[in-house]
Scaffold this motif. Structure first.
Motif, PDB file in Angstrom:
ATOM      1  N   ALA A 200     -69.416  21.831 -60.492  1.00  0.00           N
ATOM      2  CA  ALA A 200     -68.857  20.502 -60.782  1.00  0.00           C
ATOM      3  C   ALA A 200     -67.383  20.602 -61.165  1.00  0.00           C
ATOM      4  O   ALA A 200     -66.559  19.757 -60.784  1.00  0.00           O
ATOM      5  CB  ALA A 200     -69.663  19.840 -61.894  1.00  0.00           C
ATOM      6  N   ILE A 201     -67.046  21.651 -61.927  1.00  0.00           N
ATOM      7  CA  ILE A 201     -65.635  21.850 -62.301  1.00  0.00           C
ATOM      8  C   ILE A 201     -64.797  22.121 -61.060  1.00  0.00           C
ATOM      9  O   ILE A 201     -63.694  21.557 -60.889  1.00  0.00           O
ATOM     10  CB  ILE A 201     -65.522  23.010 -63.311  1.00  0.00           C
ATOM     11  N   TYR A 202     -65.318  22.960 -60.147  1.00  0.00           N
ATOM     12  CA  TYR A 202     -64.575  23.275 -58.923  1.00  0.00           C
ATOM     13  C   TYR A 202     -64.399  22.020 -58.062  1.00  0.00           C
ATOM     14  O   TYR A 202     -63.337  21.800 -57.436  1.00  0.00           O
ATOM     15  CB  TYR A 202     -65.284  24.366 -58.135  1.00  0.00           C
ATOM     16  N   GLU A 203     -65.441  21.206 -57.992  1.00  0.00           N
ATOM     17  CA  GLU A 203     -65.332  19.989 -57.197  1.00  0.00           C
ATOM     18  C   GLU A 203     -64.269  19.050 -57.774  1.00  0.00           C
ATOM     19  O   GLU A 203     -63.517  18.395 -57.027  1.00  0.00           O
ATOM     20  CB  GLU A 203     -66.699  19.289 -57.141  1.00  0.00           C
ATOM     21  N   SER A 204     -64.203  19.008 -59.111  1.00  0.00           N
ATOM     22  CA  SER A 204     -63.173  18.176 -59.753  1.00  0.00           C
ATOM     23  C   SER A 204     -61.785  18.734 -59.458  1.00  0.00           C
ATOM     24  O   SER A 204     -60.851  17.974 -59.137  1.00  0.00           O
ATOM     25  CB  SER A 204     -63.423  18.116 -61.256  1.00  0.00           C
ATOM     26  N   MET A 205     -61.654  20.065 -59.549  1.00  0.00           N
ATOM     27  CA  MET A 205     -60.364  20.697 -59.273  1.00  0.00           C
ATOM     28  C   MET A 205     -59.981  20.531 -57.793  1.00  0.00           C
ATOM     29  O   MET A 205     -58.802  20.352 -57.471  1.00  0.00           O
ATOM     30  CB  MET A 205     -60.418  22.178 -59.660  1.00  0.00           C
ATOM     31  N   TYR A 206     -60.993  20.586 -56.915  1.00  0.00           N
ATOM     32  CA  TYR A 206     -60.701  20.402 -55.482  1.00  0.00           C
ATOM     33  C   TYR A 206     -60.228  18.974 -55.218  1.00  0.00           C
ATOM     34  O   TYR A 206     -59.323  18.737 -54.401  1.00  0.00           O
ATOM     35  CB  TYR A 206     -61.958  20.704 -54.666  1.00  0.00           C
TER      36      TYR A 206
END
Length: 468
Positions: A200-206
């Protein structure tokens, strides 16, 4: 009748003369010599306690009611235990069969004999007769056979208890394995949940254009790998559960062990070790092996006694008449005796040699059982001490990696660590947790192995020098 008494007196004279000689029935039983062991290697802080400190129902020490329920169900339903019990029943019945040789045999019968001559009417003769036969066991040959069968019965009882001990250990081992899988799956699910949070953090950063999509795909692949590992643990748990069902004597897939974690609920118990001298009278497999040595001695004695004369007595009574109503008005009686001397019988000598060889086999099997017992106890003590020491190191490693994981997770939100570092930390933390769980299970199974190697908590049994 005078002839009978003369034969009887001659037999008594032979008995008196031969009984003055030693070794008619072979050598007296002695426990085979075995290697000696002065002491056990003890785990640190674990003393050697007396036999009385071992509880016969030692599995209760784990304080798990469900385990006790499984053990009692296995004792009642396990088919291997039933087979051993049935063999013991056969051996017990065979004692009566052997004792039958000490008793006389009685037969009775009746018949008719019809005959006809040319020119004469046919006639029928009616007859009844009975016979009593008795081979007197003057040298104890039959009694030796009874003693041998009694020793075999005692050995089968010890076999049953050895099977009982192995069954309890197998049930507990399977149960602890299931509990380990439960805890491994719980931690695997926690790791998957953390991976999904990282995703979820990576998706937000992406979404903010800070990282490429490949990092999302890599994190998804990592989660799928963890989910595949979870499916494998579920498969292994089911297979172990099926094996446990078989031990209980019920069909596979009919047992549902409720999920629970073992590390906090099932703690390793303090296992009392035993003295080497106690081991020889506590382990049922050793007891069974020694009873079979005793049986071999008795069979060897029986084979030797077959060289001696045998005395048989036979009594007959009967009546015959051409008229059925006159059948019992008169009768004949007879008594005979036979003293038989075996002059040349190669099978007797061959049986003696075979029984001597079988005695040697039984003695070597007893020695093998003792030396294997020493090895099993030493291995269990060594494994238990080693795994307890390893648990301290594994616990510290797990705690250290948990702190590192917490810090890396906090840095991940700030974008201060690479995805490779996250993968490495999560994998090593999972490995450390799984290694600690495996160590806990190994400590429990080491405890089971030590109880099994020491003969469980069976009360002391001493094999006598000769059977009663």
């Amino acid at each position: 009748m005078d002839t009978f008494f003369c034969v009887g007196l001659f037999a008594v004279a032979c008995l008196t003369l031969l009984c003055s000689c030693s070794g008619l029935g072979g050598p007296e039983y002695k426990q085979p010599e075995t290697v000696a062991k002065a002491q056990w290697s003890e785990p640190p802080g674990q003393g050697l306690l007396s036999e009385g400190s071992i509880d016969p129902e030692w599995w209760i020490s784990f304080h798990d009611p469900y385990l006790s329920e499984l053990v009692h169900q296995a004792i009642a339903g396990n088919l291997d235990i039933r087979v051993l019990a049935a063999r013991s029943g056969v051996a017990k019945a065979a004692i009566g069969q052997a004792r039958a040789g000490l008793l006389p045999t009685v037969t009775a019968g009746g018949g008719t004999d019809t005959f006809k001559s040319t020119g004469r009417p046919s006639s029928t003769q009616y007859s009844v007769a009975s016979e009593v036969g008795w081979e007197i066991d003057i040298w104890g040959k039959v009694r030796k056979g009874v003693d041998a069968q009694q020793a075999e019965f005692s050995a089968t009882e010890a076999d049953w208890r050895a099977g009982y001990l192995a069954l309890v250990a197998d049930v507990a081992t399977a149960y602890f394995q299931i509990r380990q899988f439960d805890e491994q799956m719980a931690y695997q699910q926690q790791t998957i949940a953390r991976g999904q949070k990282i995703l979820a953090i990576y998706e937000s950063m992406y979404g903010e254009g800070l990282i490429p999509k490949t990092q999302i795909l890599q994190q998804s692949a990592e989660i799928r790998g963890l989910q595949n590992g979870l499916l494998e643990l579920q498969r292994l748990r089911k297979i172990t559960e099926n094996g446990l069902a078989t031990l209980l004597g019920i069909p596979a897939d009919s047992l549902r062990v409720p999920r629970a974690e073992q590390r906090d609920a099932i703690l390793p118990v303090a296992v009392p070790a035993g003295l080497p001298s106690d081991l020889l009278t506590r382990r049922p497999d050793i007891i069974a092996a020694e009873y079979r040595v005793l049986q071999a001695y008795d069979l060897q004695g029986q084979a030797r006694l077959a060289r001696l004369p045998s005395l048989s007595l036979t009594g007959r009574a009967g009546s015959a008449s051409l008229a059925l109503v006159d059948l019992l008005k008169s009768g004949t009686f007879g008594l005979s005796s036979l003293l038989s001397f075996p002059i040349f019988d190669p099978s007797v000598t061959a049986n003696i040699e075979v029984s001597k060889a079988q005695t040697q086999v039984a003695e070597e099997e007893f020695r093998r059982a003792v030396i294997i017992a020493f090895e099993e106890v030493e291995n269990a003590l060594t494994n238990l001490a080693s795994h307890k020491a390893q648990s301290i190191e594994l616990g510290q490693r797990r705690d250290d990696l948990a702190m590192v994981s917490t810090q890396v997770y906090a840095q991940l939100k700030e974008g201060l660590v690479s995805q490779l570092e996250v993968f490495e930390v999560e994998r090593t933390r999972l490995d450390a947790e799984q290694s600690l769980l495996a160590n806990h299970w190994q400590t429990l199974t080491d405890t089971l192995a030590l109880y099994k190697a020491l003969g469980g908590g069976w009360p002391k049994e001493v094999v006598g020098a000769m059977s009663d």
